[in-house]
Design a protein around this motif. Sequence first.
Motif, PDB file in Angstrom:
ATOM      1  N   LEU A 177     -32.481 -18.377  11.205  1.00 10.50           N
ATOM      2  CA  LEU A 177     -33.030 -18.716  12.522  1.00 10.50           C
ATOM      3  C   LEU A 177     -32.271 -19.875  13.157  1.00 10.50           C
ATOM      4  O   LEU A 177     -31.942 -19.851  14.347  1.00 10.50           O
ATOM      5  N   ILE A 178     -31.943 -20.892  12.350  1.00 11.67           N
ATOM      6  CA  ILE A 178     -31.161 -22.032  12.873  1.00 11.67           C
ATOM      7  C   ILE A 178     -29.826 -21.534  13.416  1.00 11.67           C
ATOM      8  O   ILE A 178     -29.398 -21.901  14.511  1.00 11.67           O
ATOM      9  N   GLY A 179     -29.179 -20.655  12.635  1.00  7.72           N
ATOM     10  CA  GLY A 179     -27.864 -20.140  13.024  1.00  7.72           C
ATOM     11  C   GLY A 179     -27.924 -19.369  14.344  1.00  7.72           C
ATOM     12  O   GLY A 179     -26.942 -19.303  15.077  1.00  7.72           O
ATOM     13  N   MET A 180     -29.090 -18.745  14.608  1.00 15.03           N
ATOM     14  CA  MET A 180     -29.189 -17.907  15.813  1.00 15.03           C
ATOM     15  C   MET A 180     -29.633 -18.698  17.044  1.00 15.03           C
ATOM     16  O   MET A 180     -29.671 -18.176  18.143  1.00 15.03           O
ATOM     17  N   PRO A 182     -29.692 -20.744  20.278  1.00 18.47           N
ATOM     18  CA  PRO A 182     -28.627 -20.947  21.267  1.00 18.47           C
ATOM     19  C   PRO A 182     -28.240 -22.428  21.324  1.00 18.47           C
ATOM     20  O   PRO A 182     -29.044 -23.304  21.028  1.00 18.47           O
ATOM     21  N   GLY A 183     -27.004 -22.662  21.563  1.00 18.44           N
ATOM     22  CA  GLY A 183     -26.541 -24.036  21.740  1.00 18.44           C
ATOM     23  C   GLY A 183     -26.106 -24.730  20.469  1.00 18.44           C
ATOM     24  O   GLY A 183     -25.726 -25.895  20.500  1.00 18.44           O
ATOM     25  N   ALA A 184     -26.158 -24.003  19.294  1.00 18.56           N
ATOM     26  CA  ALA A 184     -25.734 -24.646  18.051  1.00 18.56           C
ATOM     27  C   ALA A 184     -24.217 -24.826  18.105  1.00 18.56           C
ATOM     28  O   ALA A 184     -23.488 -23.898  18.439  1.00 18.56           O
ATOM     29  N   ASP A 185     -23.728 -26.028  17.765  1.00 10.06           N
ATOM     30  CA  ASP A 185     -22.277 -26.255  17.830  1.00 10.06           C
ATOM     31  C   ASP A 185     -21.579 -25.705  16.586  1.00 10.06           C
ATOM     32  O   ASP A 185     -22.233 -25.266  15.630  1.00 10.06           O
ATOM     33  N   ALA A 186     -20.243 -25.724  16.590  1.00 14.24           N
ATOM     34  CA  ALA A 186     -19.460 -25.121  15.497  1.00 14.24           C
ATOM     35  C   ALA A 186     -19.763 -25.791  14.155  1.00 14.24           C
ATOM     36  O   ALA A 186     -19.858 -25.138  13.114  1.00 14.24           O
ATOM     37  N   ARG A 187     -19.915 -27.093  14.194  1.00 12.28           N
ATOM     38  CA  ARG A 187     -20.180 -27.837  12.947  1.00 12.28           C
ATOM     39  C   ARG A 187     -21.520 -27.392  12.337  1.00 12.28           C
ATOM     40  O   ARG A 187     -21.623 -27.184  11.119  1.00 12.28           O
ATOM     41  N   THR A 188     -22.513 -27.234  13.203  1.00 12.11           N
ATOM     42  CA  THR A 188     -23.824 -26.773  12.719  1.00 12.11           C
ATOM     43  C   THR A 188     -23.679 -25.388  12.088  1.00 12.11           C
ATOM     44  O   THR A 188     -24.199 -25.132  10.987  1.00 12.11           O
ATOM     45  N   GLN A 189     -22.943 -24.499  12.778  1.00 11.25           N
ATOM     46  CA  GLN A 189     -22.714 -23.148  12.232  1.00 11.25           C
ATOM     47  C   GLN A 189     -22.097 -23.227  10.838  1.00 11.25           C
ATOM     48  O   GLN A 189     -22.523 -22.525   9.917  1.00 11.25           O
ATOM     49  N   GLU A 190     -21.095 -24.091  10.722  1.00  9.12           N
ATOM     50  CA  GLU A 190     -20.388 -24.246   9.440  1.00  9.12           C
ATOM     51  C   GLU A 190     -21.360 -24.669   8.331  1.00  9.12           C
ATOM     52  O   GLU A 190     -21.370 -24.107   7.242  1.00  9.12           O
ATOM     53  N   LEU A 191     -22.188 -25.670   8.667  1.00 10.63           N
ATOM     54  CA  LEU A 191     -23.146 -26.185   7.670  1.00 10.63           C
ATOM     55  C   LEU A 191     -24.160 -25.108   7.295  1.00 10.63           C
ATOM     56  O   LEU A 191     -24.510 -24.924   6.122  1.00 10.63           O
ATOM     57  N   VAL A 192     -24.608 -24.360   8.309  1.00 11.40           N
ATOM     58  CA  VAL A 192     -25.588 -23.303   8.047  1.00 11.40           C
ATOM     59  C   VAL A 192     -24.962 -22.244   7.128  1.00 11.40           C
ATOM     60  O   VAL A 192     -25.596 -21.774   6.166  1.00 11.40           O
ATOM     61  N   GLU A 193     -23.698 -21.897   7.385  1.00 11.57           N
ATOM     62  CA  GLU A 193     -23.052 -20.884   6.553  1.00 11.57           C
ATOM     63  C   GLU A 193     -22.889 -21.353   5.113  1.00 11.57           C
ATOM     64  O   GLU A 193     -23.113 -20.590   4.167  1.00 11.57           O
ATOM     65  N   ALA A 194     -22.517 -22.637   4.949  1.00 14.34           N
ATOM     66  CA  ALA A 194     -22.382 -23.172   3.581  1.00 14.34           C
ATOM     67  C   ALA A 194     -23.732 -23.120   2.862  1.00 14.34           C
ATOM     68  O   ALA A 194     -23.825 -22.730   1.697  1.00 14.34           O
TER      69      ALA A 194
END
Length: 383
Positions: A177-180, A182-194
């Motif tokens: 849900l965090i990953g989806m 709107p407005g999440a920056d690239a760094r947040t995406q990276e952390l969520v993926e890890a």
Amino acid sequence: MSLQPSQIALDDETRQFALLLRSVTDYAIYMLDAQGYICSWNPGGERIKGYRAEDIIGQHFSRFYTPEDVAQGLPAHGLAVARREGKFEAEGWRVRKDGSRFHASIVIDPIWEDGELIGYAKITRDITERYEAQQRLQVTQKALAQSQKMEAIGKLTLGLAHDFNNLLTIIINSLDLIGMRPGADARTQELVEAALRASDRGALLTRQLLAFGRGQTLAPERSDLNELLLRSMELYRRACGGTINFETDLAANLPPVEIDVAQFEAAVLNLISNSRDAMPRGGDIVLSTRLLPQTTPPAEPEAAPRDFVCISVRDNGHGIPDQLQERVFEPFFTTKEVGKGSGLGLSQVFGFAAQSGGFASLHSVGDQGTTVSLCLPTVEGAQ
Ligand SMILES: Nc1ncnc2c1ncn2[C@@H]1O[C@H](COP(=O)(O)OP(=O)(O)O)[C@@H](O)[C@H]1O
Ligand SMILES: [Mg+2]
């Protein structure tokens, strides 16, 4: 000439004694001279050891001992202890005339006359049946204790894995849900993926724990084990690595089993990886199948015997020391360095076998190698 009363009594006593010895058939009772040569014999000796009096009188009593015991000087030791301490008692394997062995309980008493040792009285009893019954009981008790221990660890593991799984589900859903958002920056995406990758590893771990605790959701299918093995042979061959000679020995016409194919393949891979790890400088792995007819699973001595199909992985690696053999199926038990072993391979094999109604067994002799077998019940009534 008439006999004196004391002479009659003496005669009677000698006769009575001879009669007594002749009537005893459960015990070999005989005399040895001071050097250990046999000078009398009774029917018990003949019944237990198979020699007739004329074959054995005059022979040395060490011929009843096994060659290993003779090499260790046990016959002379028995006589020496009897002479020094007034009695020698022991149990051990002895050899009959026909070469077969029996478990004997023996007593040796020295015979003294006027302060001089003139020989020994020896009594031998065949206690093979009692001994073997005791051994069987010990084996059963040990197997029972072992299965109770595994049962307890299994329950604990299962409870933990379920709770952990529920937590992981919440974590993974929230991360998604965090990953989806709107407005999440690239760094947040990276952390969520890890975080998601770590959670996936956690989920895999809990699945392995569930496998040990027999809490996996299995999808059993009627299968021919040989066919399954042949289908994945390339995968197994690759898992062996380049330095290992990989062979198969598959029995023909095996009855079908009902198993979860993915779990079965994981189990075979776990066994092959263990064999490979046990032979860092190369060696042989043999993957075999066979029918194990009418067998009672070792952990369930009360269960009715039935047919199993066993797949075995045999290697000639470093083997598993005796004192570790009981522990290797426990989850997280590993002798490998950190990062190399998770200790969840054999526990998966164990759990999968048990949850499929079968069992896993281990045979390992230090330096000669290890065979681990996975035995699965055949489909009842199938041809
Ligand atoms: N074929 C084998 N030869 C020698 N040791 C083995 C073999 N299979 C298993 N073992 C021993 O059992 C332990 C547990 O095995 P396993 O549960 O697969 O965990 P892991 O391989 O991660 O250590 C190993 O660390 C090793 O000591
Ligand atoms: Mg392993």
